[in-house]
Motif scaffolding. Sequence first.
Motif: not given
Length: 199
Positions: A112-117, A156-161, A190-194
């Motif tokens: 949700a912060a950087c839009k990385a899949p 802990e899990i974090v976004c790698s980007k 998160l943010r979901f992209t169809p």
Amino acid sequence: MRFPSIPTIIRTFTLYNLTSLRSFSSPYRAIPASPTVRNLNWSMPTFPFLGSLFGSQQKRDMTDYPVKKNDDEWQAVLSPEQFRVIRQKGTEAPYTGEYDKHMPSEGTYECAACKAPLYRATHKFKSGCGWPAYFDSIPGAVTRHTDRTFGMERTEIVCSKCGGHLGHVFKGEGYPTPTDERHCVNSVSLRFTPEEKEA
């Protein structure tokens, strides 16, 4: 007379309350683990101020990732709740997140912060834990760190980007998935992209 340590009191209080909450709110009972293991593995909220007092988690530089922004820059693009969870390592209340019961057949969950899949829709499964659960992530998208808050060790899990906090990952709970892992992720992270349909 010996009194229990403050971390022990907090851990006991937290586990007691979470056990009570789970007993009436979770419709899923298929976790074949002992009550003690299940209660310890259940994703406990992380309170930064308590963690700093009673935990030994190393404070990491959350800007040591490809996407670098200071707190003011993140606050300008994130909601207060997103900032609290993603940048301050908070936790949303169980069973309240937008993606807890969201089960699409196709699509991608992004940071949700950087839009990385981060996760594919096919990685998601029903765990009954109160947060979105995934058995795997897109290769290289998620980074793991040891979290020793509350006197216990979790991953802990974090976004790698961007280094944004996602949640925690647990192993060996007996879910019938290919990895026997549960990435327990905050919906607000998160943010979901169809999946886009070709014309």
